[in-house]
Design an enzyme around this catalytic site. Structure first.
Site, mmCIF file in Angstrom:
data_model
loop_
_atom_site.group_PDB
_atom_site.id
_atom_site.type_symbol
_atom_site.label_atom_id
_atom_site.label_comp_id
_atom_site.label_asym_id
_atom_site.label_seq_id
_atom_site.Cartn_x
_atom_site.Cartn_y
_atom_site.Cartn_z
ATOM 1 N N CYS A 264 0.902 -1.174 0.000
ATOM 2 C CA CYS A 264 0.000 0.000 0.000
ATOM 3 C C CYS A 264 0.927 1.208 0.000
ATOM 4 O O CYS A 264 1.205 1.789 1.033
ATOM 5 C CB CYS A 264 -0.881 -0.022 1.247
ATOM 6 S SG CYS A 264 -2.049 -1.386 1.255
ATOM 7 N N ALA A 265 1.406 1.561 -1.173
ATOM 8 C CA ALA A 265 2.632 2.356 -1.244
ATOM 9 C C ALA A 265 2.432 3.855 -1.394
ATOM 10 O O ALA A 265 3.336 4.626 -1.089
ATOM 11 C CB ALA A 265 3.485 1.851 -2.400
ATOM 12 N N ALA A 266 1.291 4.291 -1.920
ATOM 13 C CA ALA A 266 1.141 5.717 -2.258
ATOM 14 C C ALA A 266 1.003 6.574 -0.998
ATOM 15 O O ALA A 266 0.395 6.134 -0.023
ATOM 16 C CB ALA A 266 -0.090 5.897 -3.136
ATOM 17 N N GLY A 269 6.213 7.513 0.278
ATOM 18 C CA GLY A 269 7.204 7.967 1.269
ATOM 19 C C GLY A 269 8.106 6.830 1.720
ATOM 20 O O GLY A 269 9.334 6.968 1.726
ATOM 21 N N CYS A 384 -1.091 4.212 10.808
ATOM 22 C CA CYS A 384 -0.906 5.496 11.504
ATOM 23 C C CYS A 384 -2.119 5.702 12.421
ATOM 24 O O CYS A 384 -2.854 6.668 12.289
ATOM 25 C CB CYS A 384 -0.708 6.648 10.524
ATOM 26 S SG CYS A 384 -1.989 6.831 9.294
HETATM 27 C C1 SAM Z 1 -1.380 4.766 4.772
HETATM 28 S S1 SAM Z 1 -1.448 4.973 3.066
HETATM 29 C C2 SAM Z 1 0.155 4.439 2.575
HETATM 30 C C3 SAM Z 1 1.227 5.469 2.773
HETATM 31 C C4 SAM Z 1 2.549 5.066 2.106
HETATM 32 N N1 SAM Z 1 2.993 3.762 2.528
HETATM 33 C C5 SAM Z 1 3.663 6.076 2.330
HETATM 34 O O1 SAM Z 1 4.500 5.858 3.226
HETATM 35 O O2 SAM Z 1 3.715 7.078 1.623
HETATM 36 C C6 SAM Z 1 -2.443 3.618 2.592
HETATM 37 C C7 SAM Z 1 -2.545 3.412 1.095
HETATM 38 O O3 SAM Z 1 -3.208 2.162 0.881
HETATM 39 C C8 SAM Z 1 -3.863 2.238 -0.352
HETATM 40 N N2 SAM Z 1 -4.779 1.075 -0.403
HETATM 41 C C9 SAM Z 1 -5.948 0.895 0.257
HETATM 42 N N3 SAM Z 1 -6.463 -0.313 -0.023
HETATM 43 C C10 SAM Z 1 -5.574 -0.929 -0.854
HETATM 44 C C11 SAM Z 1 -5.557 -2.195 -1.494
HETATM 45 N N4 SAM Z 1 -6.536 -3.082 -1.324
HETATM 46 N N5 SAM Z 1 -4.506 -2.484 -2.289
HETATM 47 C C12 SAM Z 1 -3.499 -1.585 -2.476
HETATM 48 N N6 SAM Z 1 -3.490 -0.367 -1.917
HETATM 49 C C13 SAM Z 1 -4.505 -0.041 -1.093
HETATM 50 C C14 SAM Z 1 -4.495 3.610 -0.326
HETATM 51 O O4 SAM Z 1 -4.826 4.036 -1.625
HETATM 52 C C15 SAM Z 1 -3.404 4.433 0.337
HETATM 53 O O5 SAM Z 1 -2.613 5.057 -0.642
#
Ligand code: SAM
Length: 447
Positions: A264-266, A269, A384
């Protein structure tokens, strides 16, 4: 509410209050503040954001005061405007403390007079705010026993934090009502922490080292003013978020180029941090295509490369090539209850039922990704959040479901720090990490 116009000259407090009220109303109707602020004309946005942050940090108090001041509940747009003005009148450390009380009242009334939907209630608003000034102590005493007014969080949230952190709950709620520090992560591939600290000092900004790669700044700066930001020397990332990568690296075999999944990378960071620290084949997934673009943009600025793909991490059959990963980072979607210092709208947007719904999503992601990890590999699970349902309780339940899962030493629940009123920086910001949870789960080798 229709959009108030902006004069070409410097924005007045009345204009800012009107836009702040619109943003607060939008949050009360379920929209995120970031989204609502996008509607604010650019010249007003920074000022309105500061006032909206302040109002949301005082919203429990202000809504309780409105209930005292108005016999019948005012229409939501007027209530939002009253709250924006009351927030400036009630809190001594308000960003608008430079305004005299009578100016706040006068400008709030002008804002009402300029907006067709508020015009008829401008007199009522004037009477309520003036009464507040006359009867401040009695009115504040009347709301003091209401926990929502006292702590500026919804009742369910207060009760949950009390249950989850019986010793620390007051500190957590207090920290949430203050801005957090600005913390940078140095890009070790381009510069050193010492060089970055020196460049900041030359700009008159003191800093101190936190974690392996972090610098906490004495005061916040716009990113354009950060030394070497455009060139990729540093990124903005909280101290807590910077712990994911060291935990992941501890679990990687030495001397090989590991295959790592950031599930869950976006906006990337932690993806970028990992690539700054290690040579790895990294697959960065996110389910949201727009947010995937942000991963790509961030990696480009930092001069790093990963395989970025838009996919649902809970459905590996749709994207996995069958080769196990040496390490997996699951920074799971969560309530964001740990980053309220930076997102003061979050507490008013979430519902109690969201916690269980998100915990189910986290569980599904954990169970879907576990088979993709090689024997001896490490999964770092992060949220978080300060809620145990998204942290320690999630880990315990996972360990019971998976007999090949071994819990390795990890920070567990990190809690935001109290405001620093005596320390080195002494600026009344909450210090220390954001609220976060980390578990390290190693996969046992078959005998
Ligand atoms: C807490 S944020 C991640 C922050 C990121 N790791 C960073 O450090 O920048 C959670 C992310 O999970 C993604 N997400 C939610 N459900 C998901 C899924 N089933 N598969 C992949 N990504 C998912 C969201 O779109 C969101 O960008």
């Amino acid at each position: 509410m229709s959009a108030p116009s902006v004069s070409p000259s410097a924005p007045t407090l009345g204009q800012q209050l009107a836009h702040t009220a619109r943003a607060v109303l939008a949050v009360r109707q379920g929209r995120s503040l970031t989204d609502a602020l996008a509607d604010v004309p650019a010249p007003l946005r920074a000022g309105v954001q500061a006032l909206a942050f302040h109002t949301l940090r005082e919203l429990g108090t202000c809504e309780a005061l409105v209930a005292q001041l108005a016999e019948r509940a005012p229409p939501p747009p007027l209530r939002a405007l009253m709250c924006a003005a009351l927030a400036l009148l009630t809190a001594p450390d308000a960003p608008g403390a430079r305004y005299a009380a009578h100016t706040v009242v006068d400008q709030a009334v002008r804002a009402a007079q300029h907006e067709p939907r508020w015009q008829r209630q401008a007199g009522f608003l004037n009477a309520c705010l003036r009464r507040y000034l006359r009867e401040t102590e009695a009115l504040r005493a009347a709301v003091a026993s209401d926990p929502v007014a006292q702590w500026n969080h919804p009742r369910w949230w207060i009760e949950r934090v009390q249950r989850d952190h019986p010793e620390a709950w007051r500190g957590i709620l207090t920290a949430n009502n203050h801005p957090g520090p600005m913390t940078l992560r140095v890009n070790r591939r381009r510069t050193t922490r010492e060089a970055l600290a020196q460049a900041l000092a030359q700009q008159g900004v003191a800093s101190r080292a936190v974690g392996d790669d972090g610098l906490e700044l004495a005061r916040a700066l716009p990113v354009e003013q950060l030394p070497g930001f455009a060139a990729g020397d540093c990124s903005v990332q909280d101290e807590a978020a910077q712990l994911a990568v060291p935990l992941l690296l501890q679990g990687l075999p030495a001397g090989t180029r590991p295959r790592v999944l950031d599930a869950c990378a976006a906006p990337g960071g932690k993806t970028a941090h990992l690539l700054e620290r290690a040579d790895a084949d990294l697959l960065a997934l996110d389910v949201d295509p727009q947010r995937c673009q942000r991963i790509t943009d961030n990696l480009q600025r930092l001069g790093l490369q990963a395989d970025v793909r838009c996919a649902d991490a809970a459905q590996p059959a749709t994207w996995w090539d069958g080769r196990p990963f040496d390490a997996i980072l699951l920074d799971a979607p969560c309530t964001a209850s740990g980053i309220v210092r930076r997102h003061p709208d979050v507490r008013w947007l979430r519902r109690d039922s969201d916690v269980a719904a998100l915990a189910r999503t986290q569980r599904a992601l954990l169970d879907a990704l576990w088979p993709l990890l090689c024997e001896g590999g490490r999964l770092v699970y992060a949220t978080c959040s300060v809620f145990r349902a998204e942290g320690s309780e999630q880990l315990q339940a996972f360990l019971q479901r998976h007999t090949d899962a071994l819990s390795a030493p990890a920070p567990g629940h990190l809690l935001p720090g109290l405001p620093d009123t005596v320390g080195e920086f002494n600026d009344n910001r909450s210090r220390g990490p954001d609220g976060f949870y980390y578990a390290c789960i190693d996969k046992a080798r078959a005998r």
